[in-house]
Design a protein around this motif. Structure first.
Motif, short mmCIF file in Angstrom:
data_model
loop_
_atom_site.label_atom_id
_atom_site.label_comp_id
_atom_site.label_asym_id
_atom_site.label_seq_id
_atom_site.Cartn_x
_atom_site.Cartn_y
_atom_site.Cartn_z
N ASP A 17 0.83 -1.20 0.00
CA ASP A 17 0.00 0.00 0.00
C ASP A 17 0.87 1.26 0.00
OD1 ASP A 17 -2.31 -1.54 0.02
OD2 ASP A 17 -2.68 -1.28 2.17
N ARG A 21 1.16 4.01 -3.12
CA ARG A 21 0.98 5.44 -2.88
C ARG A 21 2.19 6.23 -3.37
NH1 ARG A 21 -0.08 5.99 2.97
NH2 ARG A 21 -1.41 4.22 2.55
N THR A 24 2.37 6.32 -7.26
CA THR A 24 1.38 7.28 -7.76
C THR A 24 1.87 8.71 -7.54
OG1 THR A 24 -0.38 5.71 -7.27
CG2 THR A 24 -1.04 7.97 -7.59
N SER A 25 2.49 8.96 -6.40
CA SER A 25 2.95 10.32 -6.08
C SER A 25 4.08 10.79 -6.99
CB SER A 25 3.39 10.41 -4.61
OG SER A 25 4.67 9.83 -4.43
#
Length: 123
Positions: A17, A21, A24-25
């Protein structure tokens, strides 16, 4: 199922997870998570511009003797390239940017925020 297995799975899921994240960032698009075929599993499949990225995530507690990044040896990277071929068989031709193998290591200290290291193109 022994408690250690449950705890390890939870740690792995948490690490994945955090990795998703992070990816994606930095502008990557997640295409698949925990993709499986008869030859194995890929933690995260992502697009980075016009490149396909297969990402191996390794999460460890700080007390572990081995750094998370040390867990991805050349044989594992070669297996991930093989799995990339399988993924492409199901999802279409290789992208113009080619295929890359990345590793995200997540180290969970006893106190404080997780430490995340992203290495691009390990092969």
């Amino acid at each position: 199922m022994p408690h250690g297995t449950t705890a390890r799975r939870a740690l792995g899921r948490y690490g994945e997870d955090l990795a998703a994240r992070h990816l994606t960032s930095v502008g990557m698009r997640i295409l698949d998570r925990n993709w499986r075929c008869q030859d194995g599993e890929v933690d995260i499949v992502a697009a980075d511009g016009d490149a396909l990225v297969l990402c191996e995530v390794k999460a460890r507690r700080a007390s572990s003797y081995e750094h998370p990044m040390a867990a991805v040896r050349p044989e594992k990277a070669a297996r991930l390239l093989h799995l990339a071929e399988r993924w492409l068989e199901q999802h279409g031709d290789p992208p113009p940017g080619g295929v890359r193998i990345d590793v995200v290591g997540v180290l969970l200290p006893t106190r404080g925020a997780p430490l995340l290291e992203h290495v691009r193109g390990v092969t």
